[in-house]
Structures are given as structure tokens and as C-alpha cells.
Design an enzyme around this catalytic site. Structure first.
Site, PDB file in Angstrom:
ATOM      1  N   CYS A 184      41.698  19.230  -4.353  1.00  0.00           N
ATOM      2  CA  CYS A 184      40.553  18.341  -4.563  1.00  0.00           C
ATOM      3  C   CYS A 184      40.605  17.171  -3.578  1.00  0.00           C
ATOM      4  O   CYS A 184      41.596  16.434  -3.537  1.00  0.00           O
ATOM      5  CB  CYS A 184      40.553  17.806  -6.001  1.00  0.00           C
ATOM      6  SG  CYS A 184      39.277  16.549  -6.295  1.00  0.00           S
ATOM      7  N   HIS A 222      41.678  13.650 -12.348  1.00  0.00           N
ATOM      8  CA  HIS A 222      40.821  14.792 -12.010  1.00  0.00           C
ATOM      9  C   HIS A 222      40.165  15.406 -13.242  1.00  0.00           C
ATOM     10  O   HIS A 222      39.059  15.949 -13.158  1.00  0.00           O
ATOM     11  CB  HIS A 222      41.653  15.857 -11.281  1.00  0.00           C
ATOM     12  CG  HIS A 222      40.873  17.059 -10.864  1.00  0.00           C
ATOM     13  ND1 HIS A 222      40.140  17.110  -9.693  1.00  0.00           N
ATOM     14  CD2 HIS A 222      40.696  18.265 -11.476  1.00  0.00           C
ATOM     15  CE1 HIS A 222      39.547  18.289  -9.595  1.00  0.00           C
ATOM     16  NE2 HIS A 222      39.872  19.012 -10.661  1.00  0.00           N
ATOM     17  N   ASN A 269      25.764  13.401 -10.453  1.00  0.00           N
ATOM     18  CA  ASN A 269      25.473  14.783 -10.821  1.00  0.00           C
ATOM     19  C   ASN A 269      26.709  15.328 -11.522  1.00  0.00           C
ATOM     20  O   ASN A 269      27.812  15.245 -10.981  1.00  0.00           O
ATOM     21  CB  ASN A 269      25.194  15.641  -9.582  1.00  0.00           C
ATOM     22  CG  ASN A 269      23.981  15.173  -8.808  1.00  0.00           C
ATOM     23  OD1 ASN A 269      23.019  14.674  -9.383  1.00  0.00           O
ATOM     24  ND2 ASN A 269      24.020  15.328  -7.499  1.00  0.00           N
ATOM     25  N   HIS A 286      35.967  16.745  -9.654  1.00  0.00           N
ATOM     26  CA  HIS A 286      36.521  15.418  -9.936  1.00  0.00           C
ATOM     27  C   HIS A 286      35.392  14.479 -10.370  1.00  0.00           C
ATOM     28  O   HIS A 286      34.308  14.502  -9.792  1.00  0.00           O
ATOM     29  CB  HIS A 286      37.182  14.873  -8.672  1.00  0.00           C
ATOM     30  CG  HIS A 286      38.057  13.694  -8.904  1.00  0.00           C
ATOM     31  ND1 HIS A 286      39.432  13.770  -8.918  1.00  0.00           N
ATOM     32  CD2 HIS A 286      37.758  12.389  -9.150  1.00  0.00           C
ATOM     33  CE1 HIS A 286      39.940  12.576  -9.139  1.00  0.00           C
ATOM     34  NE2 HIS A 286      38.937  11.716  -9.294  1.00  0.00           N
ATOM     35  N   HIS A 332      32.899  11.890 -10.300  1.00  0.00           N
ATOM     36  CA  HIS A 332      32.431  11.046  -9.207  1.00  0.00           C
ATOM     37  C   HIS A 332      30.909  10.995  -9.204  1.00  0.00           C
ATOM     38  O   HIS A 332      30.241  11.803  -9.848  1.00  0.00           O
ATOM     39  CB  HIS A 332      32.917  11.578  -7.863  1.00  0.00           C
ATOM     40  CG  HIS A 332      32.208  12.831  -7.413  1.00  0.00           C
ATOM     41  ND1 HIS A 332      32.429  14.067  -7.996  1.00  0.00           N
ATOM     42  CD2 HIS A 332      31.265  13.035  -6.450  1.00  0.00           C
ATOM     43  CE1 HIS A 332      31.673  14.979  -7.406  1.00  0.00           C
ATOM     44  NE2 HIS A 332      30.947  14.375  -6.472  1.00  0.00           N
TER      45      HIS A 332
END
EC number: 2.7.7.12
Length: 367
Positions: free
Chosen positions: A70, A134, A174, A185, A187
Site C-alpha cells: 500500500c 491501513h 470515495n 487505505h 484516505h
């Protein structure tokens, strides 16, 4: 809050927001990255009077990497990521594959009648990492961490308003593969546009027309007042915020979150509003995850901050608000934007807004 700005190996900026004043962020990005190259262009649609961005360079962006690769996790155990530090609270960095980037340039019109207008896709796109964990989600954050994210959004809005050519700043998240998310992750993103977006233009026109018809009254103020007075679609409330399903909701489950005091953007929020925002927003997000029952995967959603453009007429009459909606309409089924929605921009909603609001109140009581 402590803010620290550094540079990544290819020259992009990364900014850390820490709750502790003694946090030190001085790790160097060790990756052998080439300089970033973008080819963003904006083209004007004369039939719809709106701009489209053309961004061929984004075809190469990162797509569904495994969890141990990631790019938004901290750099640890010899694995280098977009975050050079071994840990962080909130981190914001320039997107490696931005839709908008660089300085504004001259606009050009081509074609026999000058209809083919185009220009540089100027502006800036940033990635906002809400936490180093994460496996977390925004809904799982504590109130202090959610407040830190709010403060980061606010600071980035102020910074990006200073960027040459930027007209509007859009903070959003989103969530879920069904939405199109390619990095799991937790964000969000921030887009700094070189124009006023079509949706905002339409809201500004509606507010101006309403004021003209109603002796200067404000459309946003009256809308919030009427939703509070009606009450059937209100799902949560604090002394300074209200969350409700809009009367003409487009999506099966859609909530609009307004400060009760009209302000144009995140910068204008007061301390009481900043303190109460995490309380009501986290509560609404957690209800979203309970709409369809305990056996359903996390609810996919889009969370979108609507802020007043920097220089547009009617800026003072605009009301900051957050729109949260899911494309899941019932267990195991999605709401697709098919012929009517995509072809004509006429939404068909299978869930009456009052029913959606009732369900969102029910799942609060089920805790």
C-alpha cells in the site's frame, strides 16, 4: 496542531498534521523516483457550458495493490511508500497522477466558429491520509483524530486558495470498490479547480433566483429552516449542526450535513462548530455502516464538501455543507446511473427520502 512540510523524492510536497506539538517529521524519501510529468488539459463543452479535464497520464496510476504494498501506509521494515515517515497522524501530499496540476496558461479557441476552447488543466490535486492504520475507516476514528482531519481540510483549503488560478477547492472521500476506489487505505482527496464546477454554478444561480423572487431571502437558510421545522427527514442534530435526508434526494441513502449558521467555507467555521462536527459526522458514518444489517460489507459512499468558490458572485450567500451518499440501494444491490441518470441527468430514486431518514434513525437506536 503542528504542521510540517517536506518534499518527496520527485519534488512533490508532503505535509504532516500532528496532534502533538513535539512531533518531528524529517524522514527523507529514499525512492529513486523520476520527476513527475502531467498532461492535463481542460476543454469546454459549448452545449452544456462546462469544462472537462483530459488527463492521459492518469492511465498509469496505481491500481489495487496488495495490502503489503500500500503506497499510503508509512515506510516501515524496508518497504518505501509515499509516506517516508515510520508513522503519522494525518498526511497530505500532492497526487502523483493529478487531474489538475501546474500554473494557469492562455485559453485558446479553435474551429471555424471558435467553439473548441481549451486551456491548461491548472490547479492541484492532493491525497489526504486520515490515519496510518491501513485497516481503519473514517467511521472508526476517534473524535480527536476526526477533528485533526477537519483542521487539515481547513488548512489545505486556505493554502490552495492561494494557488495561482484556483477558483474552487473540493475536499472529498470515495469509499469502497463499488465507488471505484483503487487504494483501500482510509484516505480522501482534494481537488483545486481552475474554474467553478457546474454543480456549484447551478446552486449559485438557484440561490440568486430565489433571492430575487423572495425579497432577498437566502435559499440555503430557508432550506435548512424548513427541514428542521418539518423534522421527518432529520437524522441527527447538535446545537450547531443538522444532518438530514434532502426532500428530493437523488440517492437511495443520502444525508446533507449543514452548520446551522451559514458560512461560505471551512475557514469560516467557529470553534463550537469545529468541536461538534466530529460528533455528528462520525455518528452519521457509523449509521451508514448499519443500514443494511450486520452481515453486509461496509457501506460504500461518497462524502463531498461543498464550499463557496473563491471569487464567484454570490459567494457570501453560499452555505458550506457536506453531502454524503451511498450507491447501495438495498442488501446486495447497487443503484446504477443508467439511461435516465447518465443520459438526461434525471435521477430515479427507489427509496423515499422519509423512509431513508427513518431507517437512519432506527439504526441509531439499535446500538
Amino acid at each position: 496542531m503542528k504542521k510540517t512540510s517536506n518534499r518527496l523524492a520527485d519534488g512533490r510536497e508532503i505535509v504532516y498534521y500532528d496532534a502533538r506539538d513535539d512531533a518531528v517529521r524529517d524522514a527523507v524519501d529514499q525512492r529513486p523516483l523520476p520527476s513527475t510529468s502531467t498532461a492535463s488539459e481542460i476543454r469546454y463543452d459549448p452545449l452544456l457550458s462546462e469544462w472537462t479535464a483530459v488527463t492521459a497520464h492518469r492511465q498509469a496510476r496505481t491500481y489495487h495493490p496488495p495490502a503489503d504494498e500500500c503506497p499510503l501506509c508509512p515506510s516501515r521494515d524496508g518497504r518505501l511508500s509515499e509516506i517516508p515517515e515510520p508513522d503519522y497522524d494525518v498526511a497530505v501530499f500532492e497526487n502523483r497522477f493529478p487531474s489538475f496540476a501546474g500554473e494557469p496558461g492562455p485559453e485558446t479557441a479553435e474551429g471555424a466558429h471558435g467553439l473548441f476552447r481549451h486551456g491548461a488543466g491548472a490547479g492541484r490535486c492532493e491525497v489526504v491520509c486520515f490515519t496510518s492504520d491501513h485497516h481503519a475507516s473514517f467511521a472508526s476514528l476517534g473524535e480527536d483524530q476526526a477533528r485533526l482531519v477537519l483542521d487539515a481540510w481547513t488548512d489545505r483549503t486556505a493554502e490552495l486558495f492561494q494557488h495561482p488560478g484556483v477558483e474552487q477547492v473540493f475536499c472529498f472521500e470515495n469509499r469502497g470498490e463499488e465507488i471505484g476506489v483503487t487504494l483501500q487505505h482510509p484516505h480522501g482527496q482534494i481537488y483545486a479547480y481552475p474554474f467553478v464546477t457546474p454543480r456549484t454554478e447551478r446552486m449559485l444561480r438557484s440561490a440568486a433566483a430565489y433571492a430575487e423572487r423572495h425579497e432577498g431571502r437566502n435559499l440555503f437558510d430557508d432550506l435548512v429552516a424548513d427541514e428542521l421545522a418539518d423534522g421527518r427527514r432529520v437524522v441527527a442534530e447538535t446545537p450547531t449542526w443538522v444532518a438530514f435526508v434532502p426532500y428530493a434526494a437523488h440517492w437511495p441513502y443520502e444525508v446533507h450535513l449543514y452548520p446551522k449558521r451559514r458560512v461560505p467555507d471551512l475557514l469560516a467555521l467557529g470553534e463550537a462548530e469545529r468541536t461538534e462536527f466530529p460528533q455528528i459526522y462520525l455518528e452519521v458514518l457509523r449509521r451508514f455502516d448499519r443500514i443494511f444489517g450486520p452481515d453486509e460489507p461496509p457501506t460504500p459512499y461518497i462524502a463531498a464538501w461543498h464550499q463557496a468558490p473563491l471569487t464567484a458572485d454570490g459567494r457570501a450567500d453560499f452555505a458550506l455543507h457536506l453531502e454524503l451518499f451511498t450507491i447501495r440501494r438495498t442488501s446486495g444491490k447497487l443503484k446504477f446511473l443508467a439511461g435516465s441518470e447518465s443520459g438526461m441527468n434525471v435521477f430515479i430514486n427507489d427509496v423515499p427520502p422519509e423512509t431513508a431518514a427513518q431507517r437512519l434513525r432506527e439504526v441509531a437506536a439499535s446500538e
